[in-house]
Motif scaffolding. Structure first.
Motif, PDB file in Angstrom:
ATOM      1  N   LEU A 159       0.819  -1.215   0.000  1.00 53.86           N
ATOM      2  CA  LEU A 159       0.000   0.000   0.000  1.00 53.86           C
ATOM      3  C   LEU A 159       0.855   1.269   0.000  1.00 53.86           C
ATOM      4  CD1 LEU A 159      -2.919  -0.789   2.476  1.00 53.86           C
ATOM      5  CD2 LEU A 159      -3.084  -0.368   0.022  1.00 53.86           C
ATOM      6  N   ALA A 160       2.151   1.153  -0.273  1.00 52.42           N
ATOM      7  CA  ALA A 160       3.026   2.320  -0.222  1.00 52.42           C
ATOM      8  C   ALA A 160       2.553   3.426  -1.158  1.00 52.42           C
ATOM      9  CB  ALA A 160       4.463   1.914  -0.555  1.00 52.42           C
ATOM     10  N   GLU A 161       2.159   3.042  -2.357  1.00 54.57           N
ATOM     11  CA  GLU A 161       1.691   4.041  -3.315  1.00 54.57           C
ATOM     12  C   GLU A 161       0.402   4.683  -2.847  1.00 54.57           C
ATOM     13  OE1 GLU A 161       0.420   4.283  -8.031  1.00 54.57           O
ATOM     14  OE2 GLU A 161       1.785   2.702  -7.343  1.00 54.57           O
ATOM     15  N   GLU A 162      -0.483   3.864  -2.266  1.00 51.65           N
ATOM     16  CA  GLU A 162      -1.746   4.413  -1.767  1.00 51.65           C
ATOM     17  C   GLU A 162      -1.518   5.369  -0.588  1.00 51.65           C
ATOM     18  OE1 GLU A 162      -1.309   1.458  -2.827  1.00 51.65           O
ATOM     19  OE2 GLU A 162      -2.919   1.009  -4.235  1.00 51.65           O
ATOM     20  N   ILE A 163      -0.522   5.051   0.259  1.00 56.54           N
ATOM     21  CA  ILE A 163      -0.227   5.931   1.392  1.00 56.54           C
ATOM     22  C   ILE A 163       0.200   7.302   0.885  1.00 56.54           C
ATOM     23  CG2 ILE A 163       1.419   6.326   3.282  1.00 56.54           C
ATOM     24  CD1 ILE A 163       1.324   3.320   3.843  1.00 56.54           C
ATOM     25  N   HIS A 309     -15.518   5.491   7.598  1.00 57.00           N
ATOM     26  CA  HIS A 309     -15.496   5.569   6.141  1.00 57.00           C
ATOM     27  C   HIS A 309     -14.351   4.680   5.662  1.00 57.00           C
ATOM     28  CE1 HIS A 309     -18.157   9.039   6.650  1.00 57.00           C
ATOM     29  NE2 HIS A 309     -17.331   9.388   7.621  1.00 57.00           N
ATOM     30  N   ILE A 310     -14.671   3.648   4.878  1.00 53.01           N
ATOM     31  CA  ILE A 310     -13.710   2.596   4.561  1.00 53.01           C
ATOM     32  C   ILE A 310     -13.352   2.635   3.085  1.00 53.01           C
ATOM     33  CG2 ILE A 310     -13.268   0.117   4.662  1.00 53.01           C
ATOM     34  CD1 ILE A 310     -15.524  -0.017   6.791  1.00 53.01           C
ATOM     35  N   VAL A 311     -12.029   2.597   2.820  1.00 57.39           N
ATOM     36  CA  VAL A 311     -11.519   2.473   1.448  1.00 57.39           C
ATOM     37  C   VAL A 311     -10.753   1.160   1.377  1.00 57.39           C
ATOM     38  CG1 VAL A 311     -10.026   3.452  -0.318  1.00 57.39           C
ATOM     39  CG2 VAL A 311     -11.360   4.974   1.157  1.00 57.39           C
ATOM     40  N   ILE A 312     -11.226   0.210   0.532  1.00 55.53           N
ATOM     41  CA  ILE A 312     -10.579  -1.105   0.369  1.00 55.53           C
ATOM     42  C   ILE A 312      -9.906  -1.138  -0.997  1.00 55.53           C
ATOM     43  CG2 ILE A 312     -10.871  -3.586   0.529  1.00 55.53           C
ATOM     44  CD1 ILE A 312     -13.592  -3.129   1.740  1.00 55.53           C
ATOM     45  N   THR A 313      -8.595  -1.377  -1.003  1.00 55.79           N
ATOM     46  CA  THR A 313      -7.871  -1.439  -2.273  1.00 55.79           C
ATOM     47  C   THR A 313      -7.486  -2.865  -2.642  1.00 55.79           C
ATOM     48  OG1 THR A 313      -5.722  -1.098  -1.229  1.00 55.79           O
ATOM     49  CG2 THR A 313      -6.967   0.868  -1.865  1.00 55.79           C
ATOM     50  N   LEU A 340     -12.050  -0.173  -4.194  1.00 52.57           N
ATOM     51  CA  LEU A 340     -11.153   0.296  -5.236  1.00 52.57           C
ATOM     52  C   LEU A 340     -10.007  -0.700  -5.409  1.00 52.57           C
ATOM     53  CD1 LEU A 340     -10.961   3.993  -3.965  1.00 52.57           C
ATOM     54  CD2 LEU A 340     -12.384   3.160  -5.835  1.00 52.57           C
ATOM     55  N   PRO A 341     -10.263  -1.845  -6.026  1.00 53.46           N
ATOM     56  CA  PRO A 341      -9.238  -2.902  -6.111  1.00 53.46           C
ATOM     57  C   PRO A 341      -7.997  -2.440  -6.858  1.00 53.46           C
ATOM     58  CG  PRO A 341     -11.087  -3.362  -7.571  1.00 53.46           C
ATOM     59  CD  PRO A 341     -11.512  -2.222  -6.714  1.00 53.46           C
ATOM     60  N   LYS A 342      -6.841  -2.718  -6.251  1.00 48.95           N
ATOM     61  CA  LYS A 342      -5.555  -2.332  -6.819  1.00 48.95           C
ATOM     62  C   LYS A 342      -5.327  -3.044  -8.139  1.00 48.95           C
ATOM     63  CE  LYS A 342      -0.717  -1.961  -5.358  1.00 48.95           C
ATOM     64  NZ  LYS A 342      -0.669  -0.501  -5.378  1.00 48.95           N
ATOM     65  N   GLY A 343      -4.805  -2.323  -9.128  1.00 48.18           N
ATOM     66  CA  GLY A 343      -4.545  -2.887 -10.437  1.00 48.18           C
ATOM     67  C   GLY A 343      -5.710  -2.777 -11.388  1.00 48.18           C
ATOM     68  N   LEU A 350      -8.657   6.601  -7.868  1.00 50.09           N
ATOM     69  CA  LEU A 350      -8.262   6.320  -6.492  1.00 50.09           C
ATOM     70  C   LEU A 350      -7.940   7.602  -5.746  1.00 50.09           C
ATOM     71  CD1 LEU A 350      -7.465   4.392  -4.210  1.00 50.09           C
ATOM     72  CD2 LEU A 350      -5.220   4.167  -5.280  1.00 50.09           C
ATOM     73  N   GLU A 351      -7.166   8.480  -6.384  1.00 50.27           N
ATOM     74  CA  GLU A 351      -6.788   9.733  -5.731  1.00 50.27           C
ATOM     75  C   GLU A 351      -8.011  10.605  -5.470  1.00 50.27           C
ATOM     76  OE1 GLU A 351      -3.746  13.521  -6.403  1.00 50.27           O
ATOM     77  OE2 GLU A 351      -3.644  11.765  -7.699  1.00 50.27           O
ATOM     78  N   ASN A 352      -8.894  10.707  -6.462  1.00 50.98           N
ATOM     79  CA  ASN A 352     -10.093  11.537  -6.295  1.00 50.98           C
ATOM     80  C   ASN A 352     -10.994  11.001  -5.195  1.00 50.98           C
ATOM     81  OD1 ASN A 352      -9.294  13.269  -8.336  1.00 50.98           O
ATOM     82  ND2 ASN A 352     -10.432  12.178  -9.928  1.00 50.98           N
TER      83      ASN A 352
END
Length: 615
Positions: A159-163, A309-313, A340-343, A350-352
């Protein structure tokens, strides 16, 4: 226009259809266009080489080839990009370049990549990247301070990129918070005025003002907590400074991707809930399933009125079942779920989404604090000139003016319908703004004293003055609040209760008064006359009798704004839309010190002493 043939109805020309000062027609041509999507900020370990991804979008109507030019501000080693890339129309391609970081912590570099269309070399897009070396992480023991907003993030290299995306999103929220109050520059106001052959009507001015209605600010900053979890929760930072929270988020060093899955998301929520004020907001970002039963934590969250409020990647195991678990938690607490599944999810989406989730949760936390602030002291004034505008007999609007390289006018709060605020001044020590009403109120008390919140424009009732109409307020150097009551005279007001005591009876039609900075003189206006009262001698003299029109606001300002011996005037139904500077010794206007404002009937002006005094 670029066209080989333009078909028009009989009798029509392009000039009939296009309103332009100069219309030039050229043969048809392809309009090339390129856009870039990229991360705003990337962070890595000292000495590491990190990949940075960005995408090139051909938004033109035909295939195009692009070249790249790279520059940076710090001279770091930057991996090469392809000599050129060809992209089909309305398609994008992903590119990666490597940056080798120095060993110095907190070092930063600004990298710029210019992409140039080969179909039309005048068409370019520029991507600006900020790349930093991580700061040394220092985690202090958690205090007993309770949070209003908690960000709970899975600490996982996956999750480094998401952080970092979340850090970018919060940074955007911070920038948005800093610009919540709409501001009008002199240039904007002058442009509005220059578009008219004569002074704008009240209707035109009201329409102009509605385009800059401000958003209220919080009366108090919420307490924020950043918490991470992997095999267990860790409190990273508790602060009231969103910028500090962003800095800590950027300095996170995610652990290896190896580890438990499921992870300790539920234990982290239990820990977060234990250290939160009631009715707070939690944002949970995770890529794994919960590793324990959620019923107890849902009960804990509901008991304190906490929204999650939950964001699942991503997920491990049965993603549909895991998603349903988090969905139930969000619904049970009145929060939200974003899958928001990664990939699969585009980076921009994702950013928005992260930005939207963070902003909405922060806004709700701030609104809760505002709802509980009715008994709190109003936010004091900053080093600004504050004023109140009168519209349609009894509607009042508050504003503030910042003095920098140019003056900037900022509306404060919404119009106060029927309030009829006629007077304003600021306590010399506490910077608290006080205002008072006249006798034309509707739905509000006459002759009433209030505090004004400098951020939101909210009125906090102090109490009735005992007089029908207050036209002026002025604090002396001792912090005593003086007022002028129409048809009564000079009054002293109690700032705790609002109650007034008549000191000097008079039926003079005084509109406003203001003490000199040294406290020895009191200037007041009656219609177009300026009067001066000498406190040492007791002399009352008519200083000037040539004010251009009826003057309802007068304020002595610090000498870094107006020279000594000058005062600022606000006039009734002033079509010039300005505050006017006036030399009290020569009885002349000073046009060079005028301030353009989008208001024509200023009832009161005030500027704080303490906030404008260097510490």
């Amino acid at each position: 226009m670029f066209a080989d043939e333009i078909k028009l109805d009989a009798g029509l020309t392009l000039a009939d259809l296009v309103d332009a000062p100069n219309l030039v027609i050229h043969p048809s041509k392809i309009l090339y266009h390129v856009e870039l999507s990229h991360p705003k900020h990337s962070v890595g370990e000292p000495g590491a080489t990190i990949p940075i991804k960005f995408s090139v979008l051909n938004s033109g109507p035909t295939v195009d080839t692009y070249t790249f030019t790279t520059t940076d501000s710090a001279g770091w080693r930057i991996g090469p990009l392809p000599a050129n890339v060809t992209v089909n129309s309305l398609r994008r391609t992903e590119l990666v370049f490597n940056v080798t970081l120095p060993t110095t912590r907190s070092a930063e570099n600004n990298i710029s990549i210019t992409t140039t269309s080969q179909g039309d070399p005048n068409r370019q897009a520029i991507a600006q990247f900020r790349v930093s070396v991580k700061e040394q992480a220092v985690i202090a023991p958690r205090s007993d301070q309770l949070a209003d907003f908690t960000l709970v993030i899975e600490d996982n290299r996956a999750l480094a990129e998401e952080i970092q995306t979340l850090a970018n999103a919060l940074e955007a929220v911070l920038a948005n918070q800093l610009s919540q109050q709409n501001a009008l520059s002199d240039e904007t106001i002058n442009t509005f005025l220059s578009q008219r052959d004569k002074a704008p009507t009240k209707a035109e001015m009201q329409s102009f003002l509605t385009t800059v209605s401000p958003k209220p600010s919080a009366t108090q900053a919420p307490t924020l907590e950043l918490m991470t979890f992997k095999d267990g929760p860790v409190s990273q930072r508790v602060t009231e400074n969103l910028g500090e929270m962003i800095g800590r988020l950027r300095s996170l060093q995610p652990s290896s991707a190896d580890g438990d899955c499921p992870t300790a998301s539920i234990a982290a929520l239990e820990s977060a809930a234990s250290y939160m004020n009631p009715n707070g907001q939690i944002v949970l970002v995770t890529a794994a399933a919960p590793h324990q039963d959620t019923a107890p934590v849902i009960a804990q969250l509901r008991e304190k009125g906490l929204k999650v409020h939950i964001v699942i990647t991503g997920s491990c195991g049965n993603w549909e079942a895991n998603k349903a678990i988090y969905q139930n938690m969000a619904e049970q607490t009145g929060g939200s779920l974003n899958w928001l599944p990664k990939g699969i999810t585009p980076a921009a989406q994702l950013e928005n989404t992260l930005a939207t989730v963070a902003e909405q949760a922060l806004t709700q936390a701030i609104e809760r604090m505002n709802d509980q602030s009715n008994t709190a002291r109003s936010t004091p004034a900053g080093c600004l000139l504050y004023g109140v505008q009168d519209e349609a007999l009894n509607n009042s609007a508050f504003f503030a003016i910042y003095f920098g390289t140019k003056s900037v006018v900022m509306p404060i709060g919404e119009w106060c319908q029927g309030c009829d605020i006629e007077a304003m001044d600021i306590h010399p020590d506490t910077d608290t703004i006080y205002v008072a009403s006249g006798n034309n109120t509707q739905g509000h008390p006459k002759g009433h004293l209030y505090q004004l919140d400098a951020h939101t424009g909210e009125l906090v009732s102090i109490g009735p003055t005992g007089f029908n109409e207050i036209s002026s307020l002025a604090f002396d150097s001792e912090g005593i609040l003086w007022a002028w009551a129409k048809d009564a005279g000079l009054v002293q007001l109690d700032t705790e209760t609002g109650q007034g005591t008549l000191i000097v009876a008079s039926d003079a039609k005084l509109e406003d008064f203001s003490f000199s900075l040294d406290g020895t003189q009191l200037y007041g206006t009656v219609d177009t006359e300026l009067w001066r009262y000498d406190l040492a001698t007791g002399d009352v003299v008519k200083q000037c009798d040539n004010l251009p029109q009826e003057t309802e606001a007068v304020e002595v300002l610090p000498d870094f704004i107006l020279p000594e011996g000058f005062i600022m005037l606000g006039m009734h139904e002033n079509e010039a839309l300005k505050l006017h500077a006036f030399d009290v010794n020569s009885c002349t206007m000073a046009a060079s010190h005028e301030i353009a404002i989008p208001y024509d009937d200023t009832e009161g002006l005030a500027m704080p002493l303490a906030a404008c005094t260097p510490q």
